[in-house]
Scaffold this motif. Sequence first.
Motif, PDB file in Angstrom:
ATOM      1  N   GLY A   1      -9.947  -1.484   5.090  1.00  0.00           N
ATOM      2  CA  GLY A   1      -8.945  -2.556   4.995  1.00  0.00           C
ATOM      3  C   GLY A   1      -7.543  -2.000   5.030  1.00  0.00           C
ATOM      4  N   LYS A   2      -7.351  -0.943   4.270  1.00  0.00           N
ATOM      5  CA  LYS A   2      -6.026  -0.338   4.193  1.00  0.00           C
ATOM      6  C   LYS A   2      -5.604   0.238   5.538  1.00  0.00           C
TER       7      LYS A   2
ATOM      8  N   LYS B   1     -14.373   0.697   1.504  1.00  0.00           N
ATOM      9  CA  LYS B   1     -13.328   1.084   0.562  1.00  0.00           C
ATOM     10  C   LYS B   1     -12.012   1.424   1.246  1.00  0.00           C
TER      11      LYS B   1
ATOM     12  N   VAL C   1       0.844  -1.199   0.000  1.00  0.00           N
ATOM     13  CA  VAL C   1       0.000   0.000   0.000  1.00  0.00           C
ATOM     14  C   VAL C   1       0.884   1.255   0.000  1.00  0.00           C
ATOM     15  N   MET C   2       1.914   1.244   0.828  1.00  0.00           N
ATOM     16  CA  MET C   2       2.741   2.451   0.928  1.00  0.00           C
ATOM     17  C   MET C   2       3.564   2.680  -0.342  1.00  0.00           C
TER      18      MET C   2
ATOM     19  N   SER D   1      -8.275   8.418   2.791  1.00  0.00           N
ATOM     20  CA  SER D   1      -7.709   7.561   1.748  1.00  0.00           C
ATOM     21  C   SER D   1      -6.182   7.604   1.734  1.00  0.00           C
TER      22      SER D   1
ATOM     23  N   LEU E   1      -2.238  -1.154   7.530  1.00  0.00           N
ATOM     24  CA  LEU E   1      -1.116  -0.244   7.808  1.00  0.00           C
ATOM     25  C   LEU E   1      -0.853  -0.126   9.301  1.00  0.00           C
TER      26      LEU E   1
ATOM     27  N   GLU F   1       1.260   3.824  -3.239  1.00  0.00           N
ATOM     28  CA  GLU F   1       0.677   5.170  -3.174  1.00  0.00           C
ATOM     29  C   GLU F   1       1.718   6.259  -3.447  1.00  0.00           C
TER      30      GLU F   1
ATOM     31  N   THR G   1      -4.376   6.096  -5.017  1.00  0.00           N
ATOM     32  CA  THR G   1      -4.937   5.488  -3.813  1.00  0.00           C
ATOM     33  C   THR G   1      -5.102   3.980  -3.997  1.00  0.00           C
ATOM     34  N   MET G   2      -4.628   3.207  -3.031  1.00  0.00           N
ATOM     35  CA  MET G   2      -4.807   1.758  -3.070  1.00  0.00           C
ATOM     36  C   MET G   2      -6.050   1.404  -2.255  1.00  0.00           C
ATOM     37  N   GLN G   3      -6.863   0.541  -2.818  1.00  0.00           N
ATOM     38  CA  GLN G   3      -8.043   0.095  -2.075  1.00  0.00           C
ATOM     39  C   GLN G   3      -7.870  -1.369  -1.700  1.00  0.00           C
ATOM     40  N   VAL G   4      -7.909  -1.629  -0.395  1.00  0.00           N
ATOM     41  CA  VAL G   4      -7.712  -3.003   0.077  1.00  0.00           C
ATOM     42  C   VAL G   4      -9.073  -3.657   0.293  1.00  0.00           C
TER      43      VAL G   4
END
Lengths: 388, 329
Positions: free
Chosen positions: B49-50, B46, A32-33, B131, B54, A36, A101-104
């Motif tokens: 989860g992130k 949306k 994710v990091m 986000s 993290l 982004e 933007t990453m969507q998990v």
Amino acid sequence: MAKDKMQKIYRRLPDIEKRLREMSEILLANLVMVGEIPAPTFGEEQRVQFILDRFNEAGLTECSTDEAGNGIGVLPGSDNEKSILINAHTDTIFSAKADHTMQVNTDSITGTGVADNSLGAALLATIPYIIEELDIKLRHRLVLLAGVKSLGRGDLKGIRFFLDNNPFDIDSAICLEGVELGRLSYNSIGMLRGEIICRVPESYDWTRFGDASAILTLNEVINKINDLRLPKRPRTSVVMGSISGGSSFNTIARESSLRFEVRSESQEVVDEIGERIEEIGIEISSKKGDEVQVDIFARRSPGGIDFSHPLTRCARNIIQELGIEPRLAPSISELSAFIDKKIPALTLGLTKGDNLHKENETIKIDPIYKGITQIIATLLAIDGGYCD
Amino acid sequence: MTDLQKWIQSNTYHHSQFWDLKKLVEEKERQGLTVSLCLPTLNEEKTIGKEIILFRSELVNRYPLLDEIAVIDSGSEDKTLEVARNFGADTYLASEILPHLGEKKGKGENLWKAIYQLKGDIIIYVDADISNIHPRFVYGLVAPLIYRESVKYVKAFYDRPLAFSGDVRASGGGRVTEILVRPLFSLFFPELTAMIQPLSGEYAVRREVLEQINFPVGYGVETSHLIDVHHKFGLEAFAQTDLDKRVHENQPTQALGKMSFGILQTFIKRAKALGVIDKADHETVLRQFQVKNEQHEQIEIELMEDERPPMIEVEEYRNKFNRKLKKVK
């Protein structure tokens, strides 16, 4: 002998996969990091810096960037006789302005460039941690390379600079690509990549109503390229990747461009088609009076190791042992740079994905663990000397 | 330098001051503190989860700053809870916590019930719709509480200029803050104007404070916290941390109207209870923010709303138009 030793690695596979699943948070957080941080080709600094920070945190003694901007981290081995390289290109095809933007989701992650190649870059950033957690002691030095200037006009400048100037004497290499799990590339095809730009000259006689248009000129170029006879053997294709041009509904287009790639198993065919395309440019330019510029800026030569090379065989067997069908495909990415240097190298895919190169690019989370298991097992096989 | 400016200098932080998470965790452990993160949610599949991945990776596994990550949900209709559970958060429905006290709808309800459900000595509230989530959203807020015993309530603000010329620029909060809350605070609670973004939804608070204050369940929760904590513990209990940038969906003006209406209700209730309504006559200074040489400072704008009487009361006017002053009962 090597076969018995490979059996040992095969037996470890389920345990490695299980342990990797336990480390999923670190990997996914890195993904994710990394994902982004925008990293268009020629603008990868921040992403490389993030990966270097991870290397530093993991206690890698040697890590820095080289003159080209590649990020490099070194994990010393017990005898450092040879060096194994794991490489992931950090650049993506998306501009820094795109939404990164990453969507998990429960079982997938969506975001620009997540498959190509944020996942590869994130795994690279996580490898020192994985090696420590799995308590792997390598004999050889492991060099981790976060490569820059790889895609498009970058034309592998990053990896080529590294291979020309590094002090490590790289013995073999693995290139990480986000998709597709099972992908095994060990050779390169011939390729040339270019852009054709058509311009209506400033001094054009605008009273010739409707006749002048950079789009019409490009259309003629495209038709001519389409008429080229391509041989069936050696297999050859011309990919017309994208076109752009013009600015509105009712203004005559003053500029248009086509991006294309020629691929063939034969170097001669690639060169010949390249020449033909350049001639088409000159021909149409002289006929229409418009400027037609053919800019060929990247070339690859066919080559690589054999299907029966021990490295290919090792990786293939590991993939099969994991219950995945190997998909053999030639590559024109970083692998070519290793081929040119005669370094045995493979490109391996990490997971399954959808919508590649679109804004909703998506990867599946679950197959990643098998994908990484394959990388770790291949690394162990190379380090053990079973791929020589 | 005014006292308020002194407070701003000593109690305003930037998250980068707390980059050393190892040191922060050591200090937390030395004090034997426990820290819980509460993510109030309503249809946030949306982004949730992130956030959890993290925070778990960076602030549970890598640096054990958080002892608990809990999602408290108002009844999402999407997959918020499934995603949150899948990535390892504790999930609760607000309606199932202290069920005999009934169910009220609003974010404040979740924050309030979290005090009962969560274990930490410190609770951090972070909205689930961010986000560009990053570990700084947590460590930036919790660090002043860990390093300074006198600090009890740390509020986030977001101030990252993209481009500006010169060395002075305007700073402050969103539309509701600048149009409604800052003028109100300037009139009735001038000390609270030291908060750069009084309405930000991210804050870290000590349990001993949380258990002592009321929780409006709707839009007024942030405003009421500031007033109540200020009243009970004074300005010294607060600190604020710049977390750079927060990306989330912008609200349409009508939604902001709703929000303002909720805030006003909460505000008037408190202003009346504290007997400060009459003070409005004396305060004529509006306090806004600017940044000069990377330092936040207040600008005080003297704004006297002077008035003129009805024209009929002016003699020259009456003579010119031959009008007479009538006595109105």
